[in-house]
Design a protein around this motif. Sequence first.
Motif, PDB file in Angstrom:
ATOM      1  N   THR A 249      -0.719  -8.043   4.247  1.00 47.48           N
ATOM      2  CA  THR A 249       0.712  -7.809   4.462  1.00 47.48           C
ATOM      3  C   THR A 249       1.540  -8.979   3.959  1.00 47.48           C
ATOM      4  O   THR A 249       2.572  -8.790   3.285  1.00 47.48           O
ATOM      5  N   GLU A 250       1.118 -10.184   4.252  1.00 52.55           N
ATOM      6  CA  GLU A 250       1.834 -11.367   3.775  1.00 52.55           C
ATOM      7  C   GLU A 250       1.855 -11.407   2.249  1.00 52.55           C
ATOM      8  O   GLU A 250       2.880 -11.735   1.627  1.00 52.55           O
TER       9      GLU A 250
ATOM     10  N   ARG B 118      11.264  -1.914   0.747  1.00 51.48           N
ATOM     11  CA  ARG B 118      12.057  -2.721   1.679  1.00 51.48           C
ATOM     12  C   ARG B 118      13.539  -2.710   1.327  1.00 51.48           C
ATOM     13  O   ARG B 118      14.348  -3.211   2.096  1.00 51.48           O
TER      14      ARG B 118
ATOM     15  N   ARG C  76       6.411  -2.493  -2.744  1.00 50.01           N
ATOM     16  CA  ARG C  76       6.954  -3.201  -1.586  1.00 50.01           C
ATOM     17  C   ARG C  76       8.438  -3.513  -1.776  1.00 50.01           C
ATOM     18  O   ARG C  76       9.240  -3.352  -0.840  1.00 50.01           O
ATOM     19  N   ALA C  77       8.807  -3.949  -2.969  1.00 51.38           N
ATOM     20  CA  ALA C  77      10.199  -4.329  -3.211  1.00 51.38           C
ATOM     21  C   ALA C  77      11.139  -3.141  -3.051  1.00 51.38           C
ATOM     22  O   ALA C  77      12.176  -3.237  -2.382  1.00 51.38           O
TER      23      ALA C  77
ATOM     24  N   ASP D   2       4.490  -8.989   0.620  1.00 48.76           N
ATOM     25  CA  ASP D   2       5.852  -9.510   0.585  1.00 48.76           C
ATOM     26  C   ASP D   2       6.000 -10.591  -0.486  1.00 48.76           C
ATOM     27  O   ASP D   2       7.034 -10.679  -1.155  1.00 48.76           O
TER      28      ASP D   2
ATOM     29  N   ALA E 208       6.272  -8.812  -3.771  1.00 52.04           N
ATOM     30  CA  ALA E 208       7.608  -8.242  -3.929  1.00 52.04           C
ATOM     31  C   ALA E 208       8.614  -9.331  -4.303  1.00 52.04           C
ATOM     32  O   ALA E 208       9.482  -9.121  -5.177  1.00 52.04           O
ATOM     33  N   ASP E 209       8.530 -10.496  -3.675  1.00 51.56           N
ATOM     34  CA  ASP E 209       9.416 -11.603  -4.029  1.00 51.56           C
ATOM     35  C   ASP E 209       9.222 -12.016  -5.484  1.00 51.56           C
ATOM     36  O   ASP E 209      10.197 -12.291  -6.201  1.00 51.56           O
TER      37      ASP E 209
END
Length: 494
Positions: free
Chosen positions: A210-211, A35, A31-32, A214, A217-218
């Motif tokens: 999905t949440e 994006r 994800r990271a 993210d 990834a954070d």
Amino acid sequence: MPSPPHAPRGLLVAGTRSGCGKTSVTLGLLRAFSRRGLRVQAFKAGPDFIDPGHHALATGTPSHNLDDWMCGAQGTRRIFARHAAGADLAIVEGVMGLFDGYAAVDAAGSSASLARLLGLPVLLVADAASMARSAAALVGGYLAFEPDLAFCGVLLNNAGSPSHAELLREVMAASLPATPLRGVLPRRAELAMASRHLGLVTAADDAAATERLDALADWVEAHCDLDALLADLPPLMIDRDDDASFPLIGSPEGASPPLAAGGFPPSPPHAPSPSLRPRPSPPPPRLGLARDRAFCFYYAENLRLLEAAGLEIVPFSPLGDAGLPEGLAGLYLGGGYPELHAAALSQNAGMLAAVRGFCASGRPVVAECGGFMYLMESLADLSGRTFPMAGVFPFRAAMGERFAALGYRAVTTTADTPLGPSGTRLRGHEFHYSHLAGDTGEVPDVYAATGRKGPIPDRHGFLRQATLGSYVHVHLAGSPQAAWHFARACREAG
């Protein structure tokens, strides 16, 4: 963030064991990097069906299984090359612990074997909870176990506090100074992914997927230097011989030319008559594919091979559709979770009747695991409730509390089936909680199966007319001729 690399780069994320956090790390990395604008291609080592669904959600691109035991070295390299070639970054999620594979003394099927085969460096994830100096001993043992294996660094997971994380960094710097420590990840219990029998909850059934992606990834970005990791990865050495689209051969022996449009061998070259228009190619046979929340276990490469053999794949939902699509020549009923949707499947009487009638018509059907259960007389869930199913096979499926079977399977057919003549060799994987009840002797057993300990006496493959049912999930990349045979059976039935 550095500009995207000119040549694809890649790594394999491996764990010291199952449950150490490699899936969370993999999803966070996917994800990271996605994006940030990179074209990221995900892969999954081994036979798992669920993780690739989460990978696809993270990147927006289908993920592909890589398994050198089921697919062989050449088949595995082809799958990887085909999909990695167009990416900026290829990330492979490993399976189990780094060195765990087919057997205790056989590296095949392991993450380490796959990394060597594809020339990928390993990013090792280790659970460092309640450890200090012992974390370096653990990591050092993995780094030294197979000296020819390349590593691009280590990630330590589950640090209990900032001071614990700093202690771990000091330990690694003192004990393994030549090993890049890519980060120390703090324990984040709220990021844990929900599980159920057979593994994680599927992406389609996880409302928070999905949440969470993210958030993962954070988490990874905050505690890892992703710029440095990407910059240190060497370009992939993709063999262009493995990089073609590889349409399926026109015969199982490879003697015929590649299939033309519609799946038929092309005519020999000749000068066309100026007075005659060329004949239009016949439409490809339509293969019905059961695909919904109950039936979602398919290897992406299996579907590609079936299309390359000349089939048009037509998805349908046994849960929601009233009947089968029009004009089908064959059916492919994959695995999944019919036991979680047994009431809805049983209530869809129109679909059950349509599937039952299709099987009775003698057209070819392949049903694996959950699809096989759907074709039985009934399915009993864990609470003991029994639901009528299609009744093609005179068996009952009953769910248990633990695995009824788990492991790789080598299969030799003992009769002609939709996947080929008697003697066809297939490789696949079996994992399920349900077991068969009823008199299985009523239907011929057409699979001779072996596992890592040798022949398995249980009955594994059942044939009624042209309907083949089994708990074994076959990977067609290990036997691409089986896709050709299935396509031919569909053409002849159509």
